[in-house]
Design an enzyme around this catalytic site. Structure first.
Site, mmCIF file in Angstrom:
data_model
loop_
_atom_site.group_PDB
_atom_site.id
_atom_site.type_symbol
_atom_site.label_atom_id
_atom_site.label_comp_id
_atom_site.label_asym_id
_atom_site.label_seq_id
_atom_site.Cartn_x
_atom_site.Cartn_y
_atom_site.Cartn_z
ATOM 1 N N ARG A 186 11.421 3.253 3.132
ATOM 2 C CA ARG A 186 10.944 2.366 4.200
ATOM 3 C C ARG A 186 12.090 1.433 4.551
ATOM 4 O O ARG A 186 12.770 0.906 3.684
ATOM 5 C CB ARG A 186 9.748 1.546 3.763
ATOM 6 C CG ARG A 186 9.451 0.428 4.768
ATOM 7 C CD ARG A 186 8.115 -0.158 4.628
ATOM 8 N NE ARG A 186 7.096 0.794 5.044
ATOM 9 C CZ ARG A 186 5.829 0.460 5.252
ATOM 10 N NH1 ARG A 186 5.436 -0.780 5.092
ATOM 11 N NH2 ARG A 186 4.949 1.365 5.625
ATOM 12 N N LYS B 264 24.423 -6.466 -1.067
ATOM 13 C CA LYS B 264 25.884 -6.596 -1.185
ATOM 14 C C LYS B 264 26.577 -5.951 0.006
ATOM 15 O O LYS B 264 27.794 -5.841 0.033
ATOM 16 C CB LYS B 264 26.366 -5.902 -2.470
ATOM 17 C CG LYS B 264 25.804 -6.497 -3.742
ATOM 18 C CD LYS B 264 26.231 -5.623 -4.925
ATOM 19 C CE LYS B 264 25.383 -5.938 -6.147
ATOM 20 N NZ LYS B 264 25.467 -4.851 -7.140
ATOM 21 N N HIS C 105 5.970 6.629 11.204
ATOM 22 C CA HIS C 105 5.352 6.445 9.886
ATOM 23 C C HIS C 105 4.521 7.711 9.634
ATOM 24 O O HIS C 105 3.298 7.677 9.638
ATOM 25 C CB HIS C 105 4.476 5.183 9.904
ATOM 26 C CG HIS C 105 4.032 4.736 8.553
ATOM 27 N ND1 HIS C 105 4.386 5.383 7.388
ATOM 28 C CD2 HIS C 105 3.263 3.685 8.173
ATOM 29 C CE1 HIS C 105 3.845 4.747 6.365
ATOM 30 N NE2 HIS C 105 3.161 3.714 6.811
ATOM 31 N N ARG D 145 0.804 -1.214 0.000
ATOM 32 C CA ARG D 145 0.000 0.000 0.000
ATOM 33 C C ARG D 145 0.843 1.271 0.000
ATOM 34 O O ARG D 145 0.653 2.147 -0.827
ATOM 35 C CB ARG D 145 -0.909 -0.029 1.227
ATOM 36 C CG ARG D 145 -2.100 0.826 1.183
ATOM 37 C CD ARG D 145 -2.926 0.570 2.411
ATOM 38 N NE ARG D 145 -2.119 -0.027 3.478
ATOM 39 C CZ ARG D 145 -1.946 -1.327 3.651
ATOM 40 N NH1 ARG D 145 -2.551 -2.183 2.882
ATOM 41 N NH2 ARG D 145 -1.173 -1.783 4.611
ATOM 42 N N THR D 146 1.781 1.362 0.903
ATOM 43 C CA THR D 146 2.524 2.618 1.038
ATOM 44 C C THR D 146 3.345 2.900 -0.224
ATOM 45 O O THR D 146 3.354 4.017 -0.734
ATOM 46 C CB THR D 146 3.442 2.561 2.276
ATOM 47 O OG1 THR D 146 2.652 2.218 3.407
ATOM 48 C CG2 THR D 146 4.109 3.885 2.520
#
Lengths: 305, 139
Positions: free
Chosen positions: A101, A80, A129, A51-52
């Protein structure tokens, strides 16, 4: 350079300005359809999110801009061993603004210290958030017509639920807010939220384990998911996940203009039967999220000029 | 026991008895090559016993972080054998690489070279929080 790492990075006036812009976008989408022409948003998603991430991407596309990025750590240089600081420096060369995120708390702050473009925190572990909070505020404004004088109930996982912490922080600056905190003992709001925010602002609040007893008083009920990924111990998760389930029967006791919110995804804490209830606002929240992110992108790009 | 007074340098007085060695290492005094005296369990009229550190050097060590670990000590700055300044250390606004963030979910737990920085968020209660994850400093 302005960034959005936590909701407190915005003043109350700026939040109101964002809500106003979002409402104008909803009313006049064509006015904004080319506002980000030639601009690029980088989405750095080290943790899966449907969703975000899609909300950010849709927001940029509806502003006429482009999107680039990755949707999990495995498909980035993080696999890596590249540091967040280095990845951020590199991405700054390609994009005009970034949304990050990360599963570690504070990663977007690290990004903001190592970049020349605005950084938006799209969720850092159980910490912040802020765009979900802006989404929630826009939803409350649209559903209730105001952000003041509300009795707001939070239910479920109030310990690890970052959306709860951020929304409490944002609402604590408003007039006439009262909080009702409903959770099992193990998932209570952390003491720093209670002491440093609710009590510091002198706001009335109550804590209870019993949802039914407080449901009739609430103007807003903010439900949360008990999140598997926040537990170190699977047994604790299984024991607590079904603590509070909202059903149509339970809702007969609630106000007729109650606004039911949820940051989604839900598991089973809101029965599907509730979706048809006009008081259910959680799918409207998703749409509001796109509009407020459009407003935020415009705001930060403008500030970066 | 006699320890000569110093000509130029700093005397950290009124250290809680037993904390002298901790402060000695905390300030990185073990890395200096000037004369340093650490006096343990000296007699004190007010404290009973106390520790004292004397640093004999014109190049004073960085004492900014002292306010975090030992705010009640007295710092005497000595020049040409005279005390030219006497103060209790203030709480620093920021601590860089002095305390480690203990939160296993913090980005500092995986980004190896990231400095551990804490900001003073509540002066009255001496609360420092990690600038990344906002966890309280412990220790």
């Amino acid at each position: 350079m302005r960034h959005l790492i936590g909701i407190d990075d915005l003043t109350m006036a700026e939040i109101e300005q964002l809500i106003e812009t979002a409402e104008d976008i909803i009313a006049n989408p064509e006015k904004y359809s080319e506002r980000c022409h030639g601009k690029k948003l980088a989405t750095l998603f080290y943790e899966p999110s449907t969703r975000t991430r899609l909300s950010f991407e849709a927001a940029m596309m509806e502003l006429g801009g482009n999107v680039l990025g990755f949707s999990d750590a495995q498909s980035s240089s993080a696999s890596k061993g590249e540091s967040v600081a280095d990845t951020t420096r590199v991405i700054s060369c390609f994009a005009d603004i970034m949304a990050m995120r990360h599963f570690k708390e504070g990663a977007p702050m690290v990004a903001s210290l190592n970049t020349s473009i605005p950084v938006i925190n799209a969720g850092d572990g159980g910490h912040n958030h802020p765009t979900q909070t802006l989404t929630d505020l826009l939803t409350i404004k649209r559903e209730k017509g105001r952000l003041d004088n509300l009795k707001v109930g939070f239910c479920g996982d109030l310990k690890f639920g970052r959306t709860v912490h951020s929304l409490i922080t944002a609402l604590s600056h408003r007039e006439g807010i009262e909080f009702v905190l409903v959770s099992p003992d193990e998932l209570k709001v952390p003491s720093y939220i209670k002491k440093d925010i609710i009590e510091k602002e002198g706001l009335p609040y109550s804590q209870t384990e019993d949802l039914d007893s407080v449901l009739p008083e609430l103007d807003i009920l903010y439900m949360t998911r008990v999140q598997r990924e926040r537990f170190f111990n699977e047994q604790d998760y299984i024991r607590l996940k079904d603590s509070y389930i909202l059903t149509p029967e339970r809702l007969t006791r609630a106000k007729s203009d109650l606004c039911i919110m949820h940051p989604l995804p839900r598991v089973n804490e809101i029965a599907v039967g509730v979706d048809k209830d006009p008081r259910a606002a959680y799918f409207k929240q998703v749409l509001n999220g796109k509009y407020i992110r459009m407003a935020l992108i415009l705001f930060l790009l403008e500030a970066a000029k | 026991m006699n320890v000569d007074s110093i000509k130029n340098g700093v005397v950290i007085d009124h250290i809680t008895a037993g904390d002298g060695m901790k402060i000695y290492y905390f300030l990185g005094l073990d890395k200096l090559d000037c004369p340093i005296a650490l006096i343990k369990n000296a007699m004190s009229r007010n404290m009973g016993r106390k520790d004292i550190i004397k640093v004999d050097s014109e190049n004073l060590p960085d004492l900014c972080a002292l306010g975090y670990i030992a705010p009640d000590v007295t710092v005497n700055v000595i020049k040409d054998g005279e005390i030219i300044k006497k103060y209790h250390p203030e709480l620093p606004e920021q601590l860089a690489d002095i305390v480690k963030c203990q939160n296993p979910r913090c980005i500092t737990s995986t980004e190896q070279e990231l400095p551990h920085i804490f900001s003073l968020t509540d002066r009255e209660n001496r609360v420092y929080r990690c600038i990344y994850c906002e966890s309280k400093a412990k220790g």
